[in-house]
Scaffold this active site. Structure first.
Site, mmCIF file in Angstrom:
data_model
loop_
_atom_site.group_PDB
_atom_site.id
_atom_site.type_symbol
_atom_site.label_atom_id
_atom_site.label_comp_id
_atom_site.label_asym_id
_atom_site.label_seq_id
_atom_site.Cartn_x
_atom_site.Cartn_y
_atom_site.Cartn_z
ATOM 1 N N GLU A 171 -9.026 16.651 -41.611
ATOM 2 C CA GLU A 171 -10.112 16.674 -42.605
ATOM 3 C C GLU A 171 -11.285 15.808 -42.147
ATOM 4 O OE1 GLU A 171 -6.844 16.232 -43.274
ATOM 5 O OE2 GLU A 171 -6.576 18.232 -44.127
ATOM 6 N N GLU A 188 -5.646 9.457 -35.090
ATOM 7 C CA GLU A 188 -6.952 9.475 -34.400
ATOM 8 C C GLU A 188 -7.974 10.360 -35.115
ATOM 9 O OE1 GLU A 188 -7.468 8.296 -30.748
ATOM 10 O OE2 GLU A 188 -5.405 7.845 -30.211
ATOM 11 N N GLY A 189 -7.948 10.263 -36.440
ATOM 12 C CA GLY A 189 -8.854 11.052 -37.270
ATOM 13 C C GLY A 189 -8.120 12.284 -37.751
ATOM 14 N N GLN A 237 4.911 44.406 -29.771
ATOM 15 C CA GLN A 237 3.499 44.046 -29.911
ATOM 16 C C GLN A 237 3.274 42.804 -30.764
ATOM 17 O OE1 GLN A 237 1.376 47.646 -31.023
ATOM 18 N NE2 GLN A 237 1.129 48.202 -28.889
ATOM 19 N N ARG A 249 15.440 37.691 -24.177
ATOM 20 C CA ARG A 249 16.042 38.140 -25.431
ATOM 21 C C ARG A 249 15.741 39.629 -25.663
ATOM 22 N NH1 ARG A 249 19.694 36.547 -29.434
ATOM 23 N NH2 ARG A 249 19.044 37.373 -31.445
ATOM 24 N N GLU A 251 -4.761 0.091 -41.278
ATOM 25 C CA GLU A 251 -4.022 -0.842 -42.144
ATOM 26 C C GLU A 251 -3.415 -0.050 -43.299
ATOM 27 O OE1 GLU A 251 -6.635 -4.052 -43.259
ATOM 28 O OE2 GLU A 251 -6.969 -4.614 -41.154
ATOM 29 N N TRP A 299 1.063 1.776 -38.314
ATOM 30 C CA TRP A 299 1.049 2.987 -37.488
ATOM 31 C C TRP A 299 0.556 2.672 -36.081
ATOM 32 C CZ3 TRP A 299 4.133 6.481 -38.945
ATOM 33 C CH2 TRP A 299 4.366 6.682 -40.298
ATOM 34 N N GLY A 335 -9.523 7.669 -27.143
ATOM 35 C CA GLY A 335 -8.214 8.076 -27.658
ATOM 36 C C GLY A 335 -8.196 9.555 -28.036
HETATM 37 N N1 CAA Z 1 -19.327 4.534 -30.203
HETATM 38 C C1 CAA Z 1 -20.091 3.437 -30.491
HETATM 39 N N2 CAA Z 1 -20.636 3.220 -31.705
HETATM 40 C C2 CAA Z 1 -20.412 4.153 -32.659
HETATM 41 C C3 CAA Z 1 -19.640 5.294 -32.440
HETATM 42 C C4 CAA Z 1 -19.099 5.475 -31.149
HETATM 43 N N3 CAA Z 1 -18.360 6.540 -30.884
HETATM 44 N N4 CAA Z 1 -19.564 6.019 -33.570
HETATM 45 C C5 CAA Z 1 -20.282 5.348 -34.479
HETATM 46 N N5 CAA Z 1 -20.780 4.220 -33.923
HETATM 47 C C6 CAA Z 1 -21.625 3.223 -34.557
HETATM 48 C C7 CAA Z 1 -22.786 3.923 -35.246
HETATM 49 O O1 CAA Z 1 -23.872 4.069 -34.340
HETATM 50 C C8 CAA Z 1 -23.109 2.997 -36.378
HETATM 51 O O2 CAA Z 1 -23.918 1.925 -35.888
HETATM 52 P P1 CAA Z 1 -25.406 1.680 -36.475
HETATM 53 O O3 CAA Z 1 -25.180 1.321 -37.909
HETATM 54 O O4 CAA Z 1 -25.926 0.582 -35.626
HETATM 55 O O5 CAA Z 1 -26.101 3.004 -36.301
HETATM 56 C C9 CAA Z 1 -21.739 2.405 -36.753
HETATM 57 O O6 CAA Z 1 -20.901 2.567 -35.618
HETATM 58 C C10 CAA Z 1 -21.122 3.094 -37.939
HETATM 59 O O7 CAA Z 1 -20.954 4.461 -37.589
HETATM 60 P P2 CAA Z 1 -20.806 5.623 -38.665
HETATM 61 O O8 CAA Z 1 -22.014 5.567 -39.553
HETATM 62 O O9 CAA Z 1 -20.491 6.887 -37.969
HETATM 63 O O10 CAA Z 1 -19.573 5.123 -39.492
HETATM 64 P P3 CAA Z 1 -18.926 5.809 -40.711
HETATM 65 O O11 CAA Z 1 -18.567 4.742 -41.671
HETATM 66 O O12 CAA Z 1 -19.740 6.970 -41.193
HETATM 67 O O13 CAA Z 1 -17.575 6.392 -40.067
HETATM 68 C C11 CAA Z 1 -15.733 7.831 -39.999
HETATM 69 C C12 CAA Z 1 -16.833 7.234 -40.825
HETATM 70 C C13 CAA Z 1 -16.290 8.587 -38.835
HETATM 71 C C14 CAA Z 1 -14.952 8.774 -40.895
HETATM 72 C C15 CAA Z 1 -14.822 6.726 -39.461
HETATM 73 O O14 CAA Z 1 -14.427 5.844 -40.491
HETATM 74 C C16 CAA Z 1 -13.608 7.325 -38.792
HETATM 75 O O15 CAA Z 1 -13.673 7.811 -37.670
HETATM 76 N N6 CAA Z 1 -12.441 7.305 -39.503
HETATM 77 C C17 CAA Z 1 -11.212 7.743 -38.940
HETATM 78 C C18 CAA Z 1 -10.535 6.563 -38.311
HETATM 79 C C19 CAA Z 1 -9.475 6.979 -37.336
HETATM 80 O O16 CAA Z 1 -9.637 7.900 -36.551
HETATM 81 N N7 CAA Z 1 -8.381 6.241 -37.338
HETATM 82 C C20 CAA Z 1 -7.346 6.457 -36.399
HETATM 83 C C21 CAA Z 1 -6.789 5.119 -36.031
HETATM 84 S S1 CAA Z 1 -6.194 4.978 -34.389
HETATM 85 C C22 CAA Z 1 -4.697 5.681 -34.324
HETATM 86 O O17 CAA Z 1 -4.269 6.390 -35.174
HETATM 87 C C23 CAA Z 1 -4.044 5.395 -33.005
HETATM 88 C C24 CAA Z 1 -2.590 5.145 -32.942
HETATM 89 O O18 CAA Z 1 -2.119 4.032 -32.651
HETATM 90 C C25 CAA Z 1 -1.689 6.315 -33.042
#
Ligand code: CAA
Length: 396
Positions: free
Chosen positions: A367, A363-364, A279, A268, A127, A156, A242
């Site tokens: 950083e 997709e993250g 090199q 070239r 968002e 996005w 993803g």
């Molecule tokens: N599968 C299932 N469950 C998962 C999981 C996974 N891969 N990863 C984490 N979880 C669960 C955890 O087990 C946890 O559950 P419990 O509380 O029951 O243990 C819960 O989810 C929370 O997990 P975290 O503690 O890891 O969560 P966090 O708040 O620490 O996450 C973060 C932080 C990893 C930085 C996360 O916010 C993140 O990945 N941010 C980046 C977001 C991102 O990648 N956005 C891209 C958007 S998509 C896009 O860009 C696509 C497009 O259209 C181009």
């Protein structure tokens, strides 16, 4: 340990490569210049069977494993990132997440049409004020009888203008669940839905990206994936799929850089010899070869972990983090190697440079993956097995 790919993997690589050459590359320079995308390109991918890769035959898919999906992404991105992005959002973030979290009825309802390309799927998490901080989303779903009323916006969103359905993550207005999130499959023809394209992107110009809006949008309760409170886990597991497609696609950019640089280096000449004999040029080529080899090993490992039903969040983050940086580095070197010709679109390397930069954000970000890797190592991040796993391969 067996590193051999199967004959089926080789055939899939060849057909994805040919699709890239015959269907993606013709007219690409103009589409990229004019930032033009076309829903027909998605339909062609469906007709070629690409959208059913890694979906079991019982849901209309091609019954191929997850390494096949990586190979398809690698070969498509070798042609252009816009084609791989379709696989990322339609197959990775949408279809595989539905396969993982959907009820049997939901899978029967949607997967066959997604696998054939009759339906195009996309994903909505980000968002305007919640990108890396995904838990901070504000889009809200309020229960109302047998439905939920959705209000909010996502940005996005790849394929925002073309997708027929979206996997959307929301907050819940009121809930007794431990986590206040939910995931819904919503249809674009639902009243209250609208979309708007984003223009002026640095890269992936031949691909569609936009915003989607929900205004008092009524979504039946049976369109929820998982239960109330599962939304964030659905989002994170979608990213496991993803990010895998992005990591494998990044290897395709490195290969494309090598394709262009090997050809140019052998054609070239400077000071009476082809620049391939210099090199410093060889050093750049060698670095790209290294990136391609490491990148493949990293994503094949994740594919194997997917095939065998193991949690792979950590390894997938490693592959995405490493490969996207290596692709950007390769593209930067490819521009360098082409000299002034690398700076205009007579040669493709400036497009690889622009496209590879995006993958270090979506997709993250670079950083976020850096932090994730450190937190795993320091013991701050849990790596415990997940309850909700994908079907393993081969399908029983
Ligand atoms: N599968 C299932 N469950 C998962 C999981 C996974 N891969 N990863 C984490 N979880 C669960 C955890 O087990 C946890 O559950 P419990 O509380 O029951 O243990 C819960 O989810 C929370 O997990 P975290 O503690 O890891 O969560 P966090 O708040 O620490 O996450 C973060 C932080 C990893 C930085 C996360 O916010 C993140 O990945 N941010 C980046 C977001 C991102 O990648 N956005 C891209 C958007 S998509 C896009 O860009 C696509 C497009 O259209 C181009």
């Amino acid at each position: 340990m067996d590193f051999a790919l199967t004959q089926e993997h080789d055939l899939i690589r060849e057909s994805a490569y040919k699709f890239g050459q015959n269907e993606v590359l013709p007219g690409l320079r103009e589409r990229d210049r004019e930032a033009k995308s076309d829903r027909k390109a998605l339909e062609k991918m469906g007709e070629a069977g690409l959208l059913g890769v890694s979906i079991p035959a019982k849901y209309g898919g091609s019954d191929t494993d997850y390494i096949s999906l990586g190979i398809v992404c690698e070969e498509l991105e070798r042609a252009d990132t816009s084609a791989r992005v379709v696989m990322s959002v339609h197959s990775g973030l949408h279809s595989l997440t539905l396969l993982q979290w959907g009820s049997e009825e939901q899978k029967q309802r949607w997967l066959p049409d997604l696998a054939s390309g009759k339906l195009i799927g996309a994903f909505g998490l980000t968002e305007p004020n919640a990108g890396s901080d995904a838990a901070n989303i504000k889009t809200v779903a309020r229960k109302d009888g047998d439905s939920y009323i959705l209000n909010g916006q996502k940005t996005w969103i790849s394929l925002a203008d073309y997708a027929d359905q979206f996997l959307v993550i929301t907050r819940l207005a009121e809930t007794s669940a431990k986590a206040p999130y939910a995931a819904f499959i919503i249809n674009r023809d639902t009243p209250g839905f609208s979309s708007r394209a984003i223009h002026g992107k640095l890269g992936v110009r031949a691909g569609n990206t936009g915003e989607i809006f929900f205004e008092d949008m009524r979504v039946p309760a049976d369109c929820m994936l998982g239960q109330e409170g599962d939304g964030f886990k659905v989002a994170m597991s979608a990213l496991d799929h993803g990010r895998y497609t992005v990591a494998s696609g990044a290897v395709g950019i490195i290969t494309a850089c090598l394709d262009a640089c090997v050809k140019y280096s052998n054609e070239r000449s400077v000071q009476g010899e082809v620049i391939g004999k210099k090199q410093l040029v060889q050093q750049m080529i060698a670095s790209m070869v290294q990136g391609r080899e490491i990148g493949r090993l990293l994503y094949y490992k994740v594919g194997w972990m997917k095939n065998t039903g193991q949690r792979h969040t950590r390894e997938c983050s490693m592959a995405k983090w490493t490969n996207c940086a290596a692709a950007f580095d390769a593209a930067n070197k490819a521009v360098e190697l082409h000299g002034a010709y690398g700076y205009c679109d007579e040669f493709p390397v400036e497009r690889y440079f622009r496209n590879s930069r995006g993958a270090m954000i979506y997709e993250g970000t670079h950083e976020i993956h850096t932090l994730m890797q450190a937190e795993y190592e320091l013991g701050y991040r849990s790596d415990k097995p997940l309850q909700q796993v994908l079907p393993t391969w081969p399908v029983e």
